[in-house]
Design a protein around this motif. Structure first.
Motif, mmCIF file in Angstrom:
data_model
loop_
_atom_site.group_PDB
_atom_site.id
_atom_site.type_symbol
_atom_site.label_atom_id
_atom_site.label_comp_id
_atom_site.label_asym_id
_atom_site.label_seq_id
_atom_site.Cartn_x
_atom_site.Cartn_y
_atom_site.Cartn_z
ATOM 1 N N LEU A 133 0.735 -1.445 0.508
ATOM 2 C CA LEU A 133 -0.345 0.436 -0.447
ATOM 3 C C LEU A 133 1.194 0.696 -0.256
ATOM 4 O O LEU A 133 1.471 1.039 0.555
ATOM 5 C CB LEU A 133 -0.269 0.355 1.666
ATOM 6 N N SER A 134 0.507 2.221 -0.912
ATOM 7 C CA SER A 134 1.035 3.385 -0.630
ATOM 8 C C SER A 134 0.788 4.517 -0.484
ATOM 9 O O SER A 134 -0.663 4.890 -1.615
ATOM 10 C CB SER A 134 1.885 3.900 -2.585
ATOM 11 N N ASP A 135 0.409 4.979 0.254
ATOM 12 C CA ASP A 135 -1.105 5.765 0.539
ATOM 13 C C ASP A 135 -0.723 6.848 1.200
ATOM 14 O O ASP A 135 -1.059 7.993 2.122
ATOM 15 C CB ASP A 135 -1.313 5.558 1.844
ATOM 16 N N GLU A 136 0.760 7.123 1.336
ATOM 17 C CA GLU A 136 1.386 9.017 1.253
ATOM 18 C C GLU A 136 1.225 10.053 0.111
ATOM 19 O O GLU A 136 1.629 11.350 0.663
ATOM 20 C CB GLU A 136 2.977 8.695 1.507
ATOM 21 N N GLU A 137 0.364 10.197 -0.536
ATOM 22 C CA GLU A 137 0.505 11.428 -1.980
ATOM 23 C C GLU A 137 -0.579 10.716 -2.159
ATOM 24 O O GLU A 137 -1.389 9.578 -2.988
ATOM 25 C CB GLU A 137 1.542 11.439 -2.591
ATOM 26 N N ASP A 138 -1.675 10.970 -3.242
ATOM 27 C CA ASP A 138 -2.338 11.523 -3.783
ATOM 28 C C ASP A 138 -2.667 10.920 -5.410
ATOM 29 O O ASP A 138 -1.497 11.520 -5.548
ATOM 30 C CB ASP A 138 -3.614 12.191 -3.936
ATOM 31 N N PRO A 139 -3.226 9.981 -6.363
ATOM 32 C CA PRO A 139 -3.686 8.597 -5.362
ATOM 33 C C PRO A 139 -2.674 7.573 -5.119
ATOM 34 O O PRO A 139 -1.956 7.485 -4.454
ATOM 35 C CB PRO A 139 -4.385 8.543 -6.417
ATOM 36 N N TRP A 140 -3.837 7.297 -3.797
ATOM 37 C CA TRP A 140 -3.252 5.898 -3.258
ATOM 38 C C TRP A 140 -3.351 4.538 -4.343
ATOM 39 O O TRP A 140 -3.989 4.538 -4.881
ATOM 40 C CB TRP A 140 -4.372 5.512 -2.655
ATOM 41 N N LEU A 141 -1.956 4.201 -4.103
ATOM 42 C CA LEU A 141 -1.663 2.301 -4.922
ATOM 43 C C LEU A 141 -2.200 1.599 -4.145
ATOM 44 O O LEU A 141 -1.202 1.592 -2.528
ATOM 45 C CB LEU A 141 -0.503 3.057 -5.653
ATOM 46 N N ARG A 142 -2.473 0.422 -5.049
ATOM 47 C CA ARG A 142 -2.385 -1.005 -4.331
ATOM 48 C C ARG A 142 -1.343 -2.100 -4.661
ATOM 49 O O ARG A 142 -2.761 -1.634 -5.529
ATOM 50 C CB ARG A 142 -3.401 -1.202 -3.688
ATOM 51 N N TRP A 143 -1.279 -2.460 -4.586
ATOM 52 C CA TRP A 143 -0.326 -3.735 -5.592
ATOM 53 C C TRP A 143 -0.017 -4.898 -5.089
ATOM 54 O O TRP A 143 -0.114 -4.366 -3.700
ATOM 55 C CB TRP A 143 1.303 -3.295 -5.890
#
Length: 180
Positions: A133-143
């Motif tokens: 999960l990458s939630d430090e900037e928009d948009p969030w990414l989930r791989w």
């Protein structure tokens, strides 16, 4: 001094960076991504730059780095011997991943010069899958790595524009391990 492509490559970086296996007190935790060490073929599908469904073939290589304390991969889309479609957003990037015992999870950084992207992720195993999960900037990414076996896996990329309340499918990659 200028670069001369006719000179032999210096092996110093490769010799210092790459190692043959995991090391250190968290060697068992390193196997979450260590299980992927080797070379893989990719069957990519998603939406092309023209907004239409697209498909392409690529390659993926995982290896042990940094004294066996991390796993690094290189994703190449399309593969080095594949044609480049004008509707495909090509990428050629690398991820460095290591286990952080204080966090109890993996820190993972994606670096992709082709599209000038850098993203940080936190990765954890969840019910046999691996979720980053990458939630430090928009948009969030989930791989997500799913359907993981010794010789194959499925990778899913998703985006959230509402802080993880809902997710939009972006792309899928079917990974097949190359025989040694």
């Amino acid at each position: 001094m200028t670069y001369d492509p006719k000179l032999p490559a210096d092996q110093g970086l490769i010799d210092a960076l790459h190692v043959t296996g995991p090391s250190g007190e968290h060697a068992d935790k390193l196997m979450l991504f260590g299980q992927f060490v080797g070379s893989w073929d990719i069957e990519w599908s998603g939406i092309g730059l023209d907004g239409e469904p697209a498909r392409a073939k690529g390659e993926l290589h995982f290896g042990w780095v940094l004294g066996g304390r991390a796993v690094q991969d290189t994703w190449i889309m399309p593969g080095r011997h594949e044609p480049v479609a004008s509707t495909l957003r090509a990428f050629h990037g690398t991820t460095v991943r290591f286990y952080d015992p204080d966090l109890g999870a993996w820190r993972s950084t994606w670096i992709e010069p082709v599209n000038a992207r850098v993203r940080r992720f936190i990765g954890r195993p969840v019910d046999g899958d691996i979720i980053l999960l990458s939630d430090e900037e928009d948009p969030w990414l989930r791989w997500r790595f799913t359907d993981i076996t010794r010789s194959s896996a499925r990778w899913l990329g998703e985006t959230s524009y509402d802080n993880g309340a809902t997710w939009v499918f972006d792309e899928e990659m079917i990974l097949t391990r190359r025989s040694r």
